[in-house]
Design an enzyme around this catalytic site. Structure first.
Site, PDB file in Angstrom:
ATOM      1  N   CYS B  87       0.834  -1.206   0.000  1.00 10.37           N
ATOM      2  CA  CYS B  87       0.000   0.000   0.000  1.00 10.37           C
ATOM      3  C   CYS B  87       0.873   1.262   0.000  1.00 10.37           C
ATOM      4  O   CYS B  87       1.517   1.551  -0.990  1.00 10.37           O
ATOM      5  CB  CYS B  87      -0.971  -0.047   1.171  1.00 10.37           C
ATOM      6  SG  CYS B  87      -2.361   1.073   0.977  1.00 10.37           S
ATOM      7  N   HIS B 204      -3.579  -5.684   1.057  1.00 11.75           N
ATOM      8  CA  HIS B 204      -2.879  -5.872   2.332  1.00 11.75           C
ATOM      9  C   HIS B 204      -2.806  -7.349   2.715  1.00 11.75           C
ATOM     10  O   HIS B 204      -3.747  -7.856   3.323  1.00 11.75           O
ATOM     11  CB  HIS B 204      -3.623  -5.112   3.443  1.00 11.75           C
ATOM     12  CG  HIS B 204      -3.460  -3.630   3.367  1.00 11.75           C
ATOM     13  ND1 HIS B 204      -2.431  -2.970   4.000  1.00 11.75           N
ATOM     14  CD2 HIS B 204      -4.175  -2.694   2.719  1.00 11.75           C
ATOM     15  CE1 HIS B 204      -2.531  -1.668   3.759  1.00 11.75           C
ATOM     16  NE2 HIS B 204      -3.582  -1.477   2.979  1.00 11.75           N
ATOM     17  N   GLU B 206      -1.062  -8.599   5.046  1.00 14.03           N
ATOM     18  CA  GLU B 206      -0.944  -8.703   6.514  1.00 14.03           C
ATOM     19  C   GLU B 206      -2.308  -8.625   7.201  1.00 14.03           C
ATOM     20  O   GLU B 206      -2.439  -8.984   8.358  1.00 14.03           O
ATOM     21  CB  GLU B 206       0.017  -7.627   7.050  1.00 14.03           C
ATOM     22  CG  GLU B 206      -0.571  -6.236   7.248  1.00 14.03           C
ATOM     23  CD  GLU B 206      -0.743  -5.444   5.957  1.00 14.03           C
ATOM     24  OE1 GLU B 206      -0.571  -6.027   4.857  1.00 14.03           O
ATOM     25  OE2 GLU B 206      -1.064  -4.233   6.034  1.00 14.03           O
TER      26      GLU B 206
END
Lengths: 82, 231
Positions: B87, B204, B206
């Site tokens: 990002c 994302h 994560e």
């Protein structure tokens, strides 16, 4: 000395804000509007540089930071009276 | 395996990345403050996390790319070190010229926060090697400037060299206009540099990697990295 810098999208890069403003102007009856580009305007106050040096320094500022030359182009004027 | 997570003022996905690397994957993980320009050779991988570094002022990543740490990141990249930008991290890597192209404001001009499907274009990179080709990864996106752009020539070169890693797709893995959340050219969601040691992605991973959450598709990216470094 005042540097007046315009940063706008390069040709071929989608500018949805410009397009929306273009349509809005046409809707208001400004039928002569053919294209709208929306960009950024910066004013940078310079001190202790000659016009020649300023030219070089401002161009360097644009290349390094103020514009992303992958998508944006820039132009500027230098106002020695300001 | 040792990982570093870079922290810029305004990073806000740094703790998520750290949590996944350290607590979920059990990797030795350290913070790297953006003022630190010391060599990163002690790390096997370095992550540039998401967020709003320097408030996204001027352009996302435009100011952060001049943080001292970016000198070290560039040296590390040139030596072949593994760098993952997520990002805002992706935006910074693009501004630094470590990845090709640029990110524009989303076609809708709005911040988009939602889960999307992406399809794995190539498994021949350290970041996707554990995936099956054409596998579909469901990952969250959360950005306003994620509309990937590169000129035709660059896109061709990237396609020839297998530098497009993920594309936005529908649930069946079909790359369609309707599945393009932000207007990215060719539905591009993730790219790598020519050498394939630097990856940038808007989704994302994560945020989809802790088994407390039902979707752990993001683990594929981290597992790929672990496998690559181990081999």
């Amino acid at each position: 000395m005042l540097a007046k810098i315009h940063v706008t999208f390069k040709n071929g890069v989608l500018d949805p804000q410009g397009k929306a403003v273009h349509h809005a102007l046409n809707d208001l009856g400004f039928n002569e509007v053919r294209d709208v580009t929306l960009g950024k305007y910066l004013e940078i106050k310079l001190e202790g540089v000659s016009a020649e040096e300023a030219e070089h320094r401002v161009s360097d500022m644009c290349e390094k930071l103020l514009a992303n030359t992958v998508i944006e182009s820039y132009r500027y004027t230098l106002d020695p009276t300001d | 395996m040792k990982c570093g997570v870079v922290v810029f003022p305004g990073s806000n996905c740094d703790h998520d990345c750290y949590h996944i690397l350290k607590h979920i994957l059990g990797l030795s993980t350290e913070w790297i403050w953006h003022k630190d320009d010391a060599d990163l050779d002690r790390f096997d991988a370095v992550v540039l996390p998401g967020g709003f570094s320097f408030g996204d002022y001027l352009r996302p990543g435009a100011i952060s790319r001049f943080s001292p740490v970016m000198k070290a990141v560039t040296r590390y990249a040139n030596k072949g070190g593994h760098i993952l930008g997520i990002c805002n991290g992706f935006q910074i890597l693009l501004e630094a010229g470590l990845l090709p192209g640029a990110l524009l404001t989303n076609r809708s001009q709005k911040f988009i926060c939602k889960p999307v499907a992406t399809v794995v274009e190539t498994t021949e990179t350290p970041f996707t090697r554990s995936c099956k080709k054409n596998a579909v990864l469901k990952l969250p996106i959360a950005h306003k400037q994620g509309n990937y752009f590169a000129d035709t020539e660059t896109l061709q070169r990237m396609a020839d060299n297998g530098q497009v890693l993920l594309r936005y797709a529908d649930a069946a893995g079909q790359v369609t206009e309707a599945a393009n959340p932000n207007g990215s050219v060719g539905n591009i969601a993730a790219v790598a540099n020519e050498r394939k040691n630097v990856m940038g992605m808007m989704p994302h991973p994560e945020r989809a990697a802790d088994p407390l959450w039902p979707n752990v598709d993001g683990q594929a990216i981290f597992q790929s990295l672990i496998e690559s470094i181990a081999s």
